[in-house]
Motif scaffolding. Structure first.
Motif, short mmCIF file in Angstrom:
data_model
loop_
_atom_site.label_atom_id
_atom_site.label_comp_id
_atom_site.label_asym_id
_atom_site.label_seq_id
_atom_site.Cartn_x
_atom_site.Cartn_y
_atom_site.Cartn_z
N PHE A 138 0.88 -1.17 0.00
CA PHE A 138 0.00 0.00 0.00
C PHE A 138 0.93 1.23 0.00
O PHE A 138 1.44 1.63 1.05
CB PHE A 138 -0.90 0.01 1.23
N TYR A 140 1.13 4.68 0.00
CA TYR A 140 0.26 5.83 0.24
C TYR A 140 0.75 7.09 -0.46
O TYR A 140 -0.05 7.76 -1.14
CB TYR A 140 0.07 6.04 1.74
N THR A 195 -6.87 -1.11 6.80
CA THR A 195 -6.77 -0.09 5.75
C THR A 195 -8.13 0.51 5.40
O THR A 195 -8.18 1.56 4.76
CB THR A 195 -6.15 -0.68 4.48
N ALA A 298 -5.53 4.36 8.13
CA ALA A 298 -4.72 5.09 7.16
C ALA A 298 -4.42 6.51 7.56
O ALA A 298 -3.60 7.16 6.90
CB ALA A 298 -5.38 5.07 5.79
N PHE A 301 -1.16 5.20 8.41
CA PHE A 301 -0.45 4.58 7.29
C PHE A 301 -0.07 5.59 6.21
O PHE A 301 0.85 5.34 5.43
CB PHE A 301 -1.29 3.48 6.66
#
Length: 332
Positions: A138, A140, A195, A298, A301
């Protein structure tokens, strides 16, 4: 709680052979306010929108579509009978080359898509069970979701932390909800790695927390009511927003913690959304290897390129922005 039929089926799938990873694949994705939505396109030009949610539902190793989406795609569905209930399944949609999704590693009742009558996220979801058995990045800052191949190696600057999964007595994973440990106020907290954790801020919550939203939805981390109240008693100076989020059937409080440590990195401040104790101590913990106090999402994250290596039960966090090295906890 998972029924006996689900557990028996999960164990059978854990024993079944699975195909090895193919080449790394960047999924067609739309990134909105911290959420990844997979957006595969079928051969006849229809685009789906599926939330990538490591804490999301579904089982059997499949991803799920809403019944409405299955009808729109004209997928033939089939009822599979389980000891604790029936499930609706269908064959994979036919995707355009280079615009599809990695097929699930599991095949159940000769079908590979789970059909749900309800949907909270458009056309469906890539849930916890779908991610099992592979390596996923992932990214970001790059706004990319990548399925890595088996040759993937972590970046030299990445920090690692273990992921815990519920297993049976033979050591086989039977539920794919990942647990990681963070630290807040010097104390370790076991949390769901989620997530898909979502924020639905009220006007006051959005104004004070600054959470970014698209159509009123953003990302969040969750904490049990009892822990929120313990934090507030110990640190009355930490900002608290009454009726800050419309998650669930009530307006939840928000609390801001000045610093959170994850995988040897520190980020902060971080806002947490209140959830009832039973949502995590009972329901979520019943599907995990330890009791959890909430979910880290997130809004944390987003500082990282995060890779989740499910076969090795390890998460890798490479700092992109707003991180510093965490102070190691004192030796026991």
């Amino acid at each position: 709680m998972m029924g006996a039929g689900y557990l028996a089926l999960a164990m059978a799938l854990a024993l079944a052979p699975v195909a090895g990873n193919t080449a790394a694949q960047v999924l067609p994705t739309r990134y909105e306010a911290g959420h990844f939505f997979a957006t595969p396109t079928t051969r006849d030009g229809q685009t789906l929108r599926l939330l990538a949610d490591t804490g999301g539902g579904g089982n059997l190793g499949l991803y799920w579509l809403s019944a409405k989406a299955a009808q729109r795609l004209q997928l033939a569905t089939h009822t599979c009978v389980l000891p604790d209930g029936n499930v609706e399944v269908a064959a994979l949609p036919s995707y355009r080359p280079g615009q599809g999704l990695p097929p699930p590693l599991s095949v159940f009742c000769a079908q590979v898509v789970l059909i749900q009558n309800q949907t909270s996220f458009d056309d469906g979801q890539l849930g916890a069970a779908y991610f099992k058995g592979r390596i996923w990045t992932f990214d970001y800052p790059g706004q990319q979701l990548i399925m890595q191949d088996s040759s993937w190696k972590p970046h030299a600057d990445a920090h690692t932390t273990p992921m815990g999964f519920q297993k049976n007595d033979a050591g086989q994973v039977v539920a794919s909800f990942p647990r990681i440990t963070i630290r807040v106020d010097g104390q370790p907290l076991d949390m769901l790695l989620d997530t898909g954790a979502s924020a639905y801020p009220t006007p006051a919550g959005a104004r004070i927390s600054g959470v970014a939203t698209v159509h009123g939805e953003g990302v969040a981390s969750y904490i049990t009511r009892s822990t929120l109240e313990a934090w507030h008693r110990a640190h009355p100076q930490w900002r608290l927003v009454q009726q800050g989020d419309r998650l669930g059937h009530y307006e939840a409080r928000l609390i801001e913690v000045p610093q959170l440590d994850i995988a040897g990195w520190s980020v902060g401040p971080v806002w947490f959304t209140e959830r009832p104790d039973a949502a995590f101590h009972d329901m979520m913990s019943s599907m995990m290897d330890k009791r959890v106090e909430g979910a880290v999402g997130a809004n944390v994250f987003s500082h990282f390129v995060m890779t989740l290596d499910y076969p090795r039960a390890t998460a890798y966090f490479r700092c992109a922005s707003g991180c510093k090295l965490a102070t190691p906890p004192p030796a026991p």
